[in-house]
Write an enzyme that holds these catalytic residues in place. Structure first.
Site, PDB file in Angstrom:
ATOM      1  N   HIS A 226       0.779  -1.307   0.024  1.00 26.30           N
ATOM      2  CA  HIS A 226       0.044  -0.238  -0.632  1.00 26.30           C
ATOM      3  C   HIS A 226       0.727   1.214   0.085  1.00 26.30           C
ATOM      4  O   HIS A 226       2.181   1.176   0.560  1.00 26.30           O
ATOM      5  CB  HIS A 226      -0.718  -0.116   1.678  1.00 26.30           C
ATOM      6  CG  HIS A 226      -1.611   1.104   1.544  1.00 26.30           C
ATOM      7  ND1 HIS A 226      -1.605   1.904   1.977  1.00 26.30           N
ATOM      8  CD2 HIS A 226      -3.187   1.179   0.777  1.00 26.30           C
ATOM      9  CE1 HIS A 226      -2.901   2.995   1.562  1.00 26.30           C
ATOM     10  NE2 HIS A 226      -3.514   2.707   1.240  1.00 26.30           N
TER      11      HIS A 226
ATOM     12  N   ASP B 214       2.894  -4.413   7.602  1.00 24.83           N
ATOM     13  CA  ASP B 214       1.758  -3.156   8.090  1.00 24.83           C
ATOM     14  C   ASP B 214       0.679  -4.699   8.671  1.00 24.83           C
ATOM     15  O   ASP B 214       0.268  -5.688   7.779  1.00 24.83           O
ATOM     16  CB  ASP B 214       1.750  -2.984   6.692  1.00 24.83           C
ATOM     17  CG  ASP B 214       0.308  -2.079   6.435  1.00 24.83           C
ATOM     18  OD1 ASP B 214      -0.857  -2.589   7.336  1.00 24.83           O
ATOM     19  OD2 ASP B 214       0.737  -1.496   5.321  1.00 24.83           O
TER      20      ASP B 214
ATOM     21  N   GLN C  33      -4.667  -4.801   7.256  1.00 30.00           N
ATOM     22  CA  GLN C  33      -5.160  -5.890   6.926  1.00 30.00           C
ATOM     23  C   GLN C  33      -5.255  -7.538   7.003  1.00 30.00           C
ATOM     24  O   GLN C  33      -5.948  -8.384   6.936  1.00 30.00           O
ATOM     25  CB  GLN C  33      -5.503  -5.951   5.292  1.00 30.00           C
ATOM     26  CG  GLN C  33      -5.638  -4.949   4.350  1.00 30.00           C
ATOM     27  CD  GLN C  33      -7.370  -4.186   4.355  1.00 30.00           C
ATOM     28  OE1 GLN C  33      -7.560  -5.321   4.755  1.00 30.00           O
ATOM     29  NE2 GLN C  33      -6.797  -3.115   4.351  1.00 30.00           N
TER      30      GLN C  33
ATOM     31  N   LYS D 215     -10.416   0.087  10.180  1.00 32.15           N
ATOM     32  CA  LYS D 215     -10.873  -1.272  10.070  1.00 32.15           C
ATOM     33  C   LYS D 215     -11.061  -2.220  11.293  1.00 32.15           C
ATOM     34  O   LYS D 215     -11.422  -3.692  10.145  1.00 32.15           O
ATOM     35  CB  LYS D 215      -9.453  -1.528   9.306  1.00 32.15           C
ATOM     36  CG  LYS D 215      -9.216  -0.712   7.995  1.00 32.15           C
ATOM     37  CD  LYS D 215      -7.400  -1.363   7.098  1.00 32.15           C
ATOM     38  CE  LYS D 215      -7.656  -0.012   6.582  1.00 32.15           C
ATOM     39  NZ  LYS D 215      -8.057   0.276   5.403  1.00 32.15           N
TER      40      LYS D 215
ATOM     41  N   CYS E  20      -4.155   2.807  -4.061  1.00 32.32           N
ATOM     42  CA  CYS E  20      -3.085   2.847  -3.365  1.00 32.32           C
ATOM     43  C   CYS E  20      -2.550   2.025  -3.164  1.00 32.32           C
ATOM     44  O   CYS E  20      -1.414   1.845  -2.165  1.00 32.32           O
ATOM     45  CB  CYS E  20      -3.505   3.408  -1.493  1.00 32.32           C
ATOM     46  SG  CYS E  20      -5.179   4.531  -1.342  1.00 32.32           S
TER      47      CYS E  20
HETATM   48  N1  C6P Z   1      -6.548   0.882   2.834  1.00 29.98           N
HETATM   49  C1  C6P Z   1      -8.086   0.153   1.660  1.00 29.98           C
HETATM   50  O1  C6P Z   1      -9.248   0.742   1.444  1.00 29.98           O
HETATM   51  P1  C6P Z   1      -4.759   4.050   6.949  1.00 29.98           P
HETATM   52  O2  C6P Z   1      -5.154   4.715   6.069  1.00 29.98           O
HETATM   53  O3  C6P Z   1      -3.615   4.808   7.588  1.00 29.98           O
HETATM   54  O4  C6P Z   1      -6.450   3.623   8.093  1.00 29.98           O
HETATM   55  O5  C6P Z   1      -4.280   2.748   6.189  1.00 29.98           O
HETATM   56  C2  C6P Z   1      -3.411   2.746   5.927  1.00 29.98           C
HETATM   57  C3  C6P Z   1      -3.703   0.936   4.868  1.00 29.98           C
HETATM   58  C4  C6P Z   1      -2.461   0.653   4.994  1.00 29.98           C
HETATM   59  N2  C6P Z   1      -1.630  -0.702   4.930  1.00 29.98           N
HETATM   60  C5  C6P Z   1      -2.647  -1.504   4.148  1.00 29.98           C
HETATM   61  C6  C6P Z   1      -2.252  -2.680   3.698  1.00 29.98           C
HETATM   62  C7  C6P Z   1      -4.271  -0.755   3.824  1.00 29.98           C
HETATM   63  O6  C6P Z   1      -4.982  -1.717   3.197  1.00 29.98           O
HETATM   64  C8  C6P Z   1      -4.408   0.757   4.629  1.00 29.98           C
HETATM   65  C9  C6P Z   1      -5.483   1.169   4.053  1.00 29.98           C
HETATM   66  C10 C6P Z   1      -8.001   1.196   2.670  1.00 29.98           C
HETATM   67  O7  C6P Z   1      -7.728  -0.679   0.960  1.00 29.98           O
HETATM   68  C11 C6P Z   1      -8.090   3.137   2.585  1.00 29.98           C
HETATM   69  S1  C6P Z   1      -6.765   3.141   1.018  1.00 29.98           S
END
Ligand code: C6P
Length: 412
Positions: free
Chosen positions: A129, A206, A209, A232, A370
């Site tokens: 991401h 990370d 997910q 999430k 992203c």
């Molecule tokens: N993915 C998706 O729709 P934040 O925005 O900081 O809570 O998380 C960022 C982020 C980092 N790593 C991974 C693997 C992610 O999936 C995400 C957030 C969302 O897939 C928003 S782009």
């Protein structure tokens, strides 16, 4: 494990806990398949936040009065819940951040300042991401270090032999997603951590997910850092977690200066608080932290193992059905996956699919998620993504597949 039918019945009962799941969209019952972006909130989380603002609201850490003691106790109790949730060794290893992005940036800045020199190397994977790409690019640019990329194969799996070749004595950090948000791939992070440690490199996982969907044991993974987002995990926005091994965090400088992160401040010298407050400058996200505590209570009561079994069942069901839809190609066919189904359809733009599905009450995400380098790897500008949570049902998946067939007939 429960049998499939009773499993479905068991999980369907939780839908009533989510006010948003009772809504309609364009005159149709809402089918929410965008939990990888953010999950819906159970009433208990909403009530906890409202109750805090209505009946107990005050600041934390700074005051002697009873209200502040209550807020501090509930705020800090979430830290203990998070520690238990990810099986960390110590509560000092849990840092509150604004989200996964904030947590990764914290490590990039602070670990980078402490440990990264010119010619050092940082490894990430092609499937990351943007939040797990850009902070490292910025760091490498700043320190004259090199960013190395592990390629992925046609199933969107890490090429482990290529990873092994990239590791060397200059590798200082590996930053890898546990589960890819764009393809669903579940990475063999435990093995990857071990391989990195053989070269003395640290590993950031990370977990944006993974943490909401499977049992996490940071000690078993032996991850040096682990990041995830509250929103999430059925909790509020604006709150995330950075786990870091204590001895490492102790060697890293604070990122922000301000209230709460200091012991003594004089114009000559300032000394910093111990962990975790060293990394939490300013009045924190109090209600958000307390709301996250309620979210963790909620999912723990259901159990992460049953949740992950049910979500896998949903994924297998959806995969089987979508494979029967003419012209549809799944992007992300790894052996091990989280409950994320990314797909494209011949001759149809994902945005059009998403728009038409929305008109049928079905919320899926479209675009590059992203993860532009991942899209690039597959020669795409974007995909349509259905992502599941335990509150989804096989009936919803059936409706979605029917709607998708209809939409594709219309658009072709
Ligand atoms: N993915 C998706 O729709 P934040 O925005 O900081 O809570 O998380 C960022 C982020 C980092 N790593 C991974 C693997 C992610 O999936 C995400 C957030 C969302 O897939 C928003 S782009």
């Amino acid at each position: 494990m429960l049998r499939s039918k009773s499993n479905a019945f068991h999980f369907a009962q939780f839908r009533k806990d989510f006010p948003m799941l009772q809504k309609s969209m364009h005159g149709k019952p809402l089918i929410y398949f965008d939990s990888a972006a953010t999950t819906q909130k159970p009433q208990s989380v909403i009530n906890t936040i409202t109750d805090f603002y209505e009946n107990h609201y005050s600041t934390v850490h700074r005051a002697i009065y009873e209200l502040a003691a209550y807020a501090t106790e509930h705020y800090e109790s979430t830290r203990h819940k998070v520690k238990d949730f990810i099986h960390a060794a110590k509560v000092e290893e849990i840092i509150f951040t604004r989200g996964t992005t904030d947590a990764i940036n914290l490590v990039a800045y602070s670990f980078g300042k402490a440990f990264i020199k010119p010619e050092d190397e940082i490894i990430i994977a092609e499937m990351e991401h943007h939040s797990n790409i850009i902070p490292w690019q910025m760091l490498c640019e700043d320190r004259g270090a090199k960013l190395r990329i592990i390629p992925i194969n046609d199933n969107a799996e890490i090429e482990l032999e290529e990873y092994a070749k990239l590791l060397n004595k200059n590798t200082k950090l590996v930053a890898i997603s546990h589960v890819s948000n764009s393809t669903g791939t579940l990475n063999p992070v435990k093995q990857m951590v071990e391989m990195a440690h053989n070269f003395g490199a640290k590993v950031l996982v990370d977990g944006a997910q993974s943490a909401p969907h499977m049992t996490i044991n940071v000690q078993d993974l032996d991850a040096d850092f682990f990041a995830f987002s509250g929103h999430k995990l059925y909790g509020p926005t604006g709150i995330g977690i950075l786990y870091g091994k204590e001895e490492l965090l102790n060697q890293m400088p604070p990122v922000q200066g301000g209230g709460d992160m200091v012991n003594v401040v004089t114009f000559l010298k300032t000394t910093y608080s111990d962990l975790p407050l060293k990394f939490e400058a300013g009045t924190p996200m109090i209600a958000e932290v307390i709301g996250l505590g309620a979210a963790i209570d909620y999912v723990q009561a259901i159990g992460l193992d049953p949740i992950s079994h049910w979500e896998q069942e949903l994924l297998v069901h959806a995969t089987k059905l979508i494979e029967t839809v003419k012209g549809v190609r799944i992007i992300g066919t790894a052996k091990e996956k989280g409950a994320i189904l990314s797909f494209v359809a011949e001759g149809v733009h994902p945005l059009d699919m998403g728009t038409m599905l929305d008109l049928r009450g079905i919320a899926v995400r479209t675009g590059h998620h992203c993860a532009q380098p991942t899209m690039c790897r597959f020669g795409l500008s974007g995909t349509c993504r259905a992502s599941f949570a335990f509150y989804n049902t096989k009936e919803e998946i059936g409706i979605f597949i029917g709607a998708l067939e209809e939409v594709l007939d219309t658009l072709r």
